[in-house]
Design a protein around this motif. Structure first.
Motif, PDB file in Angstrom:
ATOM      1  N   ILE A   1      -5.067  -6.340   5.088  1.00  0.00           N
ATOM      2  CA  ILE A   1      -5.546  -6.366   3.696  1.00  0.00           C
ATOM      3  C   ILE A   1      -4.396  -6.102   2.708  1.00  0.00           C
ATOM      4  N   ALA A   2      -3.158  -6.079   3.217  1.00  0.00           N
ATOM      5  CA  ALA A   2      -2.027  -5.673   2.368  1.00  0.00           C
ATOM      6  C   ALA A   2      -1.938  -6.486   1.071  1.00  0.00           C
ATOM      7  N   ALA A   3      -2.042  -7.816   1.191  1.00  0.00           N
ATOM      8  CA  ALA A   3      -1.836  -8.663   0.004  1.00  0.00           C
ATOM      9  C   ALA A   3      -2.915  -8.440  -1.056  1.00  0.00           C
TER      10      ALA A   3
ATOM     11  N   SER B   1       2.959 -11.763  -1.811  1.00  0.00           N
ATOM     12  CA  SER B   1       3.108 -12.028  -0.375  1.00  0.00           C
ATOM     13  C   SER B   1       4.068 -11.031   0.254  1.00  0.00           C
ATOM     14  N   PRO B   2       3.540  -9.875   0.659  1.00  0.00           N
ATOM     15  CA  PRO B   2       4.399  -8.877   1.299  1.00  0.00           C
ATOM     16  C   PRO B   2       5.004  -9.424   2.603  1.00  0.00           C
ATOM     17  N   ALA B   3       6.324  -9.212   2.743  1.00  0.00           N
ATOM     18  CA  ALA B   3       7.009  -9.718   3.943  1.00  0.00           C
ATOM     19  C   ALA B   3       6.975  -8.643   5.026  1.00  0.00           C
ATOM     20  N   CYS B   4       5.774  -8.409   5.565  1.00  0.00           N
ATOM     21  CA  CYS B   4       5.587  -7.288   6.504  1.00  0.00           C
ATOM     22  C   CYS B   4       6.470  -7.405   7.746  1.00  0.00           C
ATOM     23  N   VAL B   5       6.767  -8.631   8.188  1.00  0.00           N
ATOM     24  CA  VAL B   5       7.527  -8.764   9.441  1.00  0.00           C
ATOM     25  C   VAL B   5       8.940  -8.202   9.329  1.00  0.00           C
ATOM     26  N   ILE B   6       9.484  -8.120   8.125  1.00  0.00           N
ATOM     27  CA  ILE B   6      10.839  -7.549   8.012  1.00  0.00           C
ATOM     28  C   ILE B   6      10.816  -6.183   7.319  1.00  0.00           C
ATOM     29  N   CYS B   7       9.632  -5.607   7.174  1.00  0.00           N
ATOM     30  CA  CYS B   7       9.509  -4.347   6.432  1.00  0.00           C
ATOM     31  C   CYS B   7       9.914  -3.155   7.313  1.00  0.00           C
ATOM     32  N   PRO B   8      10.757  -2.273   6.810  1.00  0.00           N
ATOM     33  CA  PRO B   8      11.196  -1.142   7.643  1.00  0.00           C
ATOM     34  C   PRO B   8      10.095  -0.110   7.925  1.00  0.00           C
ATOM     35  N   ILE B   9       8.990  -0.149   7.161  1.00  0.00           N
ATOM     36  CA  ILE B   9       7.940   0.862   7.410  1.00  0.00           C
ATOM     37  C   ILE B   9       6.650   0.213   7.960  1.00  0.00           C
ATOM     38  N   GLN B  10       6.785  -0.972   8.502  1.00  0.00           N
ATOM     39  CA  GLN B  10       5.590  -1.716   8.954  1.00  0.00           C
ATOM     40  C   GLN B  10       4.817  -1.000  10.042  1.00  0.00           C
ATOM     41  N   GLU B  11       5.518  -0.220  10.885  1.00  0.00           N
ATOM     42  CA  GLU B  11       4.867   0.360  12.055  1.00  0.00           C
ATOM     43  C   GLU B  11       3.654   1.223  11.697  1.00  0.00           C
ATOM     44  N   ASN B  12       3.796   2.003  10.611  1.00  0.00           N
ATOM     45  CA  ASN B  12       2.699   2.912  10.253  1.00  0.00           C
ATOM     46  C   ASN B  12       1.892   2.448   9.046  1.00  0.00           C
ATOM     47  N   CYS B  13       2.062   1.213   8.646  1.00  0.00           N
ATOM     48  CA  CYS B  13       1.398   0.744   7.425  1.00  0.00           C
ATOM     49  C   CYS B  13      -0.052   0.326   7.726  1.00  0.00           C
ATOM     50  N   LYS B  14      -1.001   1.051   7.133  1.00  0.00           N
ATOM     51  CA  LYS B  14      -2.429   0.780   7.400  1.00  0.00           C
ATOM     52  C   LYS B  14      -2.869  -0.538   6.756  1.00  0.00           C
ATOM     53  N   GLY B  15      -2.294  -0.861   5.591  1.00  0.00           N
ATOM     54  CA  GLY B  15      -2.660  -2.119   4.933  1.00  0.00           C
ATOM     55  C   GLY B  15      -2.288  -3.311   5.803  1.00  0.00           C
ATOM     56  N   ARG B  16      -1.112  -3.267   6.388  1.00  0.00           N
ATOM     57  CA  ARG B  16      -0.682  -4.363   7.275  1.00  0.00           C
ATOM     58  C   ARG B  16      -1.597  -4.431   8.503  1.00  0.00           C
ATOM     59  N   LYS B  17      -1.848  -3.258   9.106  1.00  0.00           N
ATOM     60  CA  LYS B  17      -2.675  -3.247  10.331  1.00  0.00           C
ATOM     61  C   LYS B  17      -4.071  -3.787  10.054  1.00  0.00           C
TER      62      LYS B  17
ATOM     63  N   ARG C   1       2.288   0.115  -5.442  1.00  0.00           N
ATOM     64  CA  ARG C   1       1.877  -0.972  -4.547  1.00  0.00           C
ATOM     65  C   ARG C   1       2.171  -0.609  -3.075  1.00  0.00           C
ATOM     66  N   VAL C   2       3.380  -0.097  -2.849  1.00  0.00           N
ATOM     67  CA  VAL C   2       3.748   0.259  -1.465  1.00  0.00           C
ATOM     68  C   VAL C   2       2.802   1.345  -0.935  1.00  0.00           C
ATOM     69  N   ILE C   3       2.548   2.355  -1.750  1.00  0.00           N
ATOM     70  CA  ILE C   3       1.697   3.468  -1.307  1.00  0.00           C
ATOM     71  C   ILE C   3       0.255   2.989  -1.067  1.00  0.00           C
ATOM     72  N   ALA C   4      -0.266   2.180  -2.003  1.00  0.00           N
ATOM     73  CA  ALA C   4      -1.645   1.681  -1.840  1.00  0.00           C
ATOM     74  C   ALA C   4      -1.774   0.933  -0.520  1.00  0.00           C
ATOM     75  N   ARG C   5      -0.756   0.160  -0.167  1.00  0.00           N
ATOM     76  CA  ARG C   5      -0.823  -0.634   1.070  1.00  0.00           C
ATOM     77  C   ARG C   5      -0.580   0.240   2.306  1.00  0.00           C
ATOM     78  N   PHE C   6       0.403   1.110   2.182  1.00  0.00           N
ATOM     79  CA  PHE C   6       0.749   1.950   3.343  1.00  0.00           C
ATOM     80  C   PHE C   6      -0.457   2.793   3.763  1.00  0.00           C
TER      81      PHE C   6
ATOM     82  N   THR D   1      11.493  -6.125  -3.393  1.00  0.00           N
ATOM     83  CA  THR D   1      12.080  -7.196  -2.575  1.00  0.00           C
ATOM     84  C   THR D   1      11.258  -7.567  -1.326  1.00  0.00           C
ATOM     85  N   ILE D   2      10.488  -6.631  -0.777  1.00  0.00           N
ATOM     86  CA  ILE D   2       9.759  -6.933   0.465  1.00  0.00           C
ATOM     87  C   ILE D   2       8.245  -6.781   0.282  1.00  0.00           C
ATOM     88  N   CYS D   3       7.837  -5.639  -0.236  1.00  0.00           N
ATOM     89  CA  CYS D   3       6.398  -5.411  -0.423  1.00  0.00           C
ATOM     90  C   CYS D   3       6.015  -5.949  -1.811  1.00  0.00           C
ATOM     91  N   THR D   4       6.210  -7.248  -1.990  1.00  0.00           N
ATOM     92  CA  THR D   4       6.045  -7.867  -3.317  1.00  0.00           C
ATOM     93  C   THR D   4       4.560  -8.097  -3.632  1.00  0.00           C
TER      94      THR D   4
HETATM   95  S1  SF4 Z   1       4.233  -3.394   6.091  1.00  0.00           S
HETATM   96 FE1  SF4 Z   1       3.796  -4.926   4.557  1.00  0.00          FE
HETATM   97  S2  SF4 Z   1       2.218  -4.034   3.285  1.00  0.00           S
HETATM   98 FE2  SF4 Z   1       3.098  -2.384   4.476  1.00  0.00          FE
HETATM   99  S3  SF4 Z   1       4.638  -1.517   3.140  1.00  0.00           S
HETATM  100 FE3  SF4 Z   1       5.653  -3.046   4.412  1.00  0.00          FE
HETATM  101  S4  SF4 Z   1       5.595  -4.963   3.259  1.00  0.00           S
HETATM  102 FE4  SF4 Z   1       4.154  -3.539   2.325  1.00  0.00          FE
END
Ligand code: SF4
Length: 356
Positions: A220-222, A201-217, A150-155, A195-198
């Motif tokens: 379409i992450a959820a 409802s992924p909690a992107c605002v507190i995710c440590p790898i949010q900066e480079n996550c293409k799904g979040r940008k 899930r994390v990889i698909a979103r990232f 715990t975060i990329c569930t």
């Molecule tokens: S930023 Fe959001 S979608 Fe991307 S890995 Fe983190 S929780 Fe998942």
């Protein structure tokens, strides 16, 4: 690299799990840097198809009963199956026991440290081999479970559906696997997914790898990972026969070693018929006057739903001959806890007003 932001997060937020040596525990005890391979193997086999919450108590019970792989290997299979009862997917317990014997007798109690050698062990597939080699030996193996997928698909914003996209996910995950702290990285990815990329409802605002996550940008992450439509599960139906003697004991037998619920304890049943009403078992029917309990027992296996009508009869004579004819033996309710009774059989016995 994901690991650059993920590992510092893991150092602070790793979940406390009974089979895990977290960074905090390692700081407190510098002598112990890696988790015992026996502990990693045991937990990973239990965690296949089963949730962390369910596995915790089983894991602790197994370690209590069999603190080392040698002790597990020396135990009778029926005792292991009995301790496993309720975890489901019972082929795992039989393979667990075979694997313990192999490690104890052929490997001198020492688990191999690389994926290739781990893969020859019964019940150890590519995921489990990678997890053991990374977590117990810190080998740079790529560990991909449902959380990591899930994390990889979103990232990477991988939009093709599962299971076809698995190869691409694995390749992307392999590119991210660091050469150092591979075991921590594997566990950090699992924790991030849990715990975060569930799933919903992924909690992107507190995710440590949010900066480079293409799904979040892309917003379409959820919706990721996409899944191919599920096949509808068929339903099988049967009658279960609860034989009681005049002491209140019940007739139970051992299922064949091979196949579904292999080696587990069962209530005798008629054939498990798919897509039609159940048929009475003519051999069992002539043995007594049977009454059916109202309602049906429902259970779901991986590949089918199961519906059971429970019948019951009491015997006053010839009970030992009956047991012999059915390849079964009599058990009082007090014995049930020590038997390898799978959940579906417990449901049947409870429906027949017996306590399990
Ligand atoms: S930023 Fe959001 S979608 Fe991307 S890995 Fe983190 S929780 Fe998942």
């Amino acid at each position: 690299m994901i690991s650059e932001s993920l590992l510092p997060w893991y150092d602070k937020h790793a979940r406390d799990l009974p089979w895990r040596l977290s960074p905090r525990q390692r700081c407190a005890n510098p002598e112990r840097q890696f988790t015992d391979p026996y502990h990693v193997w045991l937990s990973e086999i239990m965690l296949q198809q089963t949730t962390v919450v369910t596995v915790k108590s089983y894991y602790l019970k197994f370690l209590d009963l069999w603190p080392t792989v040698h002790e597990l290997a020396a135990e009778e299979l029926d005792k292991v199956l009995s301790a496993w009862a309720g975890l489901g997917y019972y082929a795992r317990a039989r393979n667990l026991h075979r694997c313990a014997k192999m490690i104890s007798e052929d490997f001198g109690g020492v688990f191999p440290n690389n994926e290739e050698d781990l893969l020859v062990l019964p019940g150890v597939g590519p995921y489990t081999a990678a997890a053991i080699s990374a977590i117990a030996f810190d080998e740079p193996s790529t560990v991909v479970d449902g959380n990591v997928e899930r994390v990889i698909a979103r990232f990477y914003a991988l939009k093709d559906p599962l299971p076809g996209v698995k190869g691409q996910m694995k390749a992307c995950a392999a590119k991210q696997t660091p050469a150092q702290r591979s075991g921590d990285y594997a566990q950090a990815m699992m924790d991030l997914g849990a715990t975060i990329c569930t799933p919903r409802s992924p909690a992107c605002v507190i995710c440590p790898i949010q900066e480079n996550c293409k799904g979040r940008k892309g917003g379409i992450a959820a919706d990721l990972p996409k899944k191919a439509p599920k096949k509808i599960k068929p339903t099988r139906r049967t009658y279960a026969y609860v034989f009681k003697d005049n002491k209140g004991r019940v007739l139970l037998r051992r299922r064949p070693d091979k196949g579904l619920l292999g080696g587990m304890t069962e209530v005798p049943t008629s054939g498990w018929l798919e897509g039609q009403d159940p048929l009475l078992d003519p051999t069992l029917e002539v043995l007594a006057e049977w009454d059916s309990f109202q309602g049906i027992v429902k259970h779901t296996f991986t590949h089918f739903h199961f519906e059971i009508v429970v019948r019951s009869a009491e015997f006053s004579q010839d009970v030992s001959r009956l047991a012999k004819e059915l390849g079964a033996s009599w058990h009082s309710e007090d014995d049930f806890g020590a038997l390898a009774l799978p959940t579906v059989m417990k449901k049947i016995l409870r429906h027949a007003k017996l306590s399990t």
